[in-house]
Design an enzyme around this catalytic site. Structure first.
Site, PDB file in Angstrom:
ATOM      1  N   SER A 104      -6.683   0.857  -9.130  1.00 54.91           N
ATOM      2  CA  SER A 104      -5.690   0.040  -8.591  1.00 54.91           C
ATOM      3  C   SER A 104      -5.809  -1.172  -9.423  1.00 54.91           C
ATOM      4  O   SER A 104      -5.408  -1.280 -10.485  1.00 54.91           O
ATOM      5  CB  SER A 104      -6.469  -0.318  -6.949  1.00 54.91           C
ATOM      6  OG  SER A 104      -5.265  -1.040  -6.507  1.00 54.91           O
ATOM      7  N   ASP A 246       0.778  -3.321  -8.644  1.00 57.84           N
ATOM      8  CA  ASP A 246      -0.683  -3.365  -9.273  1.00 57.84           C
ATOM      9  C   ASP A 246      -0.693  -2.010 -10.017  1.00 57.84           C
ATOM     10  O   ASP A 246       0.351  -1.250 -10.006  1.00 57.84           O
ATOM     11  CB  ASP A 246      -1.694  -3.499  -8.122  1.00 57.84           C
ATOM     12  CG  ASP A 246      -1.782  -2.553  -7.310  1.00 57.84           C
ATOM     13  OD1 ASP A 246      -0.418  -1.717  -7.099  1.00 57.84           O
ATOM     14  OD2 ASP A 246      -2.650  -2.287  -6.527  1.00 57.84           O
ATOM     15  N   ASP A 248      -2.132   1.115  -9.602  1.00 57.72           N
ATOM     16  CA  ASP A 248      -1.635   2.310  -9.210  1.00 57.72           C
ATOM     17  C   ASP A 248      -0.638   2.340  -8.076  1.00 57.72           C
ATOM     18  O   ASP A 248      -0.172   3.231  -7.471  1.00 57.72           O
ATOM     19  CB  ASP A 248      -2.841   2.962  -8.445  1.00 57.72           C
ATOM     20  CG  ASP A 248      -3.269   2.254  -7.180  1.00 57.72           C
ATOM     21  OD1 ASP A 248      -2.764   1.053  -6.855  1.00 57.72           O
ATOM     22  OD2 ASP A 248      -3.870   2.840  -6.074  1.00 57.72           O
ATOM     23  N   ASP A 250       0.077   0.979  -5.266  1.00 56.31           N
ATOM     24  CA  ASP A 250       0.216   1.119  -3.653  1.00 56.31           C
ATOM     25  C   ASP A 250       0.618  -0.277  -3.114  1.00 56.31           C
ATOM     26  O   ASP A 250       0.234  -0.249  -1.939  1.00 56.31           O
ATOM     27  CB  ASP A 250      -1.268   1.667  -3.469  1.00 56.31           C
ATOM     28  CG  ASP A 250      -2.422   0.986  -3.856  1.00 56.31           C
ATOM     29  OD1 ASP A 250      -2.318  -0.160  -4.339  1.00 56.31           O
ATOM     30  OD2 ASP A 250      -3.292   1.286  -3.212  1.00 56.31           O
TER      31      ASP A 250
END
Length: 452
Positions: A104, A246, A248, A250
């Site tokens: 992340s 960010d 990833d 999400d």
């Protein structure tokens, strides 16, 4: 061995904490737990596997794919895609499980493994515990049940995944983005191709930064944890707004046309009003965590929208939403869940919906976000204390009560133990920043003396 799963999968320094051996073993264990109703009931189980661009994701992906295939699971390898894309494709393709390799917003040396169950949903604690139990059992010597011959899993690249996911994102927008100029900061991460493609298809004029991942530069001075580049680019290019993801993708944070930050609470407030207007905000309720700014709570009360609070972590927000059928929830950090269209926080979807509201109303994002006033919030981390006694210390309880009396209805105190470190987080909100700092400092001193 301590519990491997944290608040969002298994995470650590790649090739030190998170090794290829661990990734392979956990994948086999996950196959046995999550695919047992498939593999062991007569049909071939299938897994969707994706990753962010980190260099370590290359060898970890190989280990995960090897583990799944060795357990008899067919693998659809979707390559570099956001976490919510892997979750979406797991559900859309009817897969038995999904696996995402990402840490992340963490720095490049870290990586992580996130598992999704059927439908693309995050795992409940009991499923994570079962996976750990199966992994530990076989790690100490019990042999795996290994298929041979035609029973081993087959692996193929699923290149259609990106287009399928982008089509889904654009297809659920309530209106197009024509006429908007938007700067996107992709954090050199998993959305570097997806997000620009989705915004462009929706009609926006784009300026893109942080979209050249090389495996080493993910989250490096850019993205949702480093907004300065985005702020400068929005002002330089005269854009209507900026969107930051960010690593990833999400989560989503935003910047208005003046370069001012729009955080997750403000984004939730804007989306809540938009969804209520089109009768999509079920029960006129929004879900957020105890870390949400008091200004958000006050704004929702003023607008007649019910606010339900959960513990810190988007998984707890999601659990509350699923249990009661709510449509919108999220965190101050930018994890926003729009449950009608996603099973987890989706930064690209959030950004698109936010931009759609700007386009639909003709108002600036600054104006839309002014529905709530962010009260000054001070967070102090107090290290090297016995965090287990936060809720039992009489001295601390008395200090908190006194602080709450001082702050009254326009302030708030929250003490929270860190989930990963020996420290206590002291958060104070007040109408005045100096008062917030003063109260937080006094409480931090009490934490040190009472729990040190």
């Amino acid at each position: 061995m301590g519990r491997l799963f944290g608040t969002d999968g298994v995470r650590g320094v790649a090739n030190a904490d998170l090794t290829a051996e661990l990734a392979l073993g956990l994948s086999v264990a996950a196959a046995h737990v999550l695919a047992e109703a498939g593999t062991f009931a007569g049909h071939r189980a299938t897994a969707v596997v994706g990753r962010d661009p980190r260099a370590s994701g290359e060898f970890l992906e190989a280990a995960v794919v090897a583990g799944l295939a060795s357990a008899g699971v067919d693998v659809l390898r979707v390559g570099v895609l956001p976490t919510p894309a892997v979750a979406h494709l797991t559900g859309a393709l009817g897969a038995d499980l999904g696996v995402m390799l990402s840490a992340s917003h963490n720095a490049m040396p870290d990586n992580g493994i996130k598992f999704f169950a059927r439908g693309g949903h995050k795992l409940a604690d009991e499923l994570e515990d079962r996976i750990e139990s199966v992994y530990a059992e076989h790690r100490t010597g019990a042999p795996w049940d290994r298929p041979t011959g035609a029973g081993v899993g087959r692996v193929r690249d699923y290149d259609e995944g990106l287009d399928q996911y982008v089509a889904h994102l654009v297809g659920v927008l309530p209106n197009r983005l024509d006429g908007l100029k938007i700067v996107l900061d992709e954090a050199h991460g998993a959305a570097s191709r997806v997000s620009p493609e989705a915004f462009a298809r929706a009609g926006a004029e784009l300026v893109t930064i942080g979209a050249v991942p090389d495996g080493l530069n993910i989250n490096d001075g850019c993205g949702s944890t480093h907004l300065d580049l985005l702020k400068a680019a929005v002002v330089e290019h005269g854009a209507d707004l900026g969107i930051a993801h960010d690593g990833d993708a999400d989560r989503c944070l935003a910047v208005d046309h003046t370069g001012a930050e729009i955080d997750g609470d403000q984004i939730l407030a804007v989306l809540a009003l938009a969804m209520r207007e089109r009768e999509a905000l079920r029960s006129d309720t929004v879900v957020a965590t105890v870390m949400s700014n008091l200004g958000f709570k006050l704004a929702m009360e003023r607008e007649g929208i019910r606010f339900v609070q959960t513990g810190v972590g988007d998984r707890y927000v999601l659990e509350e939403m699923k249990e009661h059928g709510y449509a919108l929830g999220g965190e101050q950090s930018g994890h926003v869940i729009i449950l009608d269209h996603a099973t987890t926080g989706d930064g690209t979807l959030t950004g698109l919906m936010l931009a759609a509201r700007v386009a639909q109303t003709g108002r600036t994002l600054r104006d839309l976000a002014s529905v709530m006033e962010r009260l000054p919030q001070v967070l102090v981390n107090v290290p090297d204390v016995d965090k287990s006694r936060v809720s039992t210390s009489a001295e601390l309880a008395a200090a908190v009560s006194e602080a709450e009396r001082e702050l009254g209805s326009t302030g708030r105190v929250l003490l929270r133990s860190s989930g990963t470190e020996p420290l206590v987080r002291v958060m104070v909100e007040a109408a005045d920043i100096e008062q917030a700092r003063s109260v937080a400092g006094r409480l931090a001193d009490v934490v040190k003396s009472a729990l040190g």
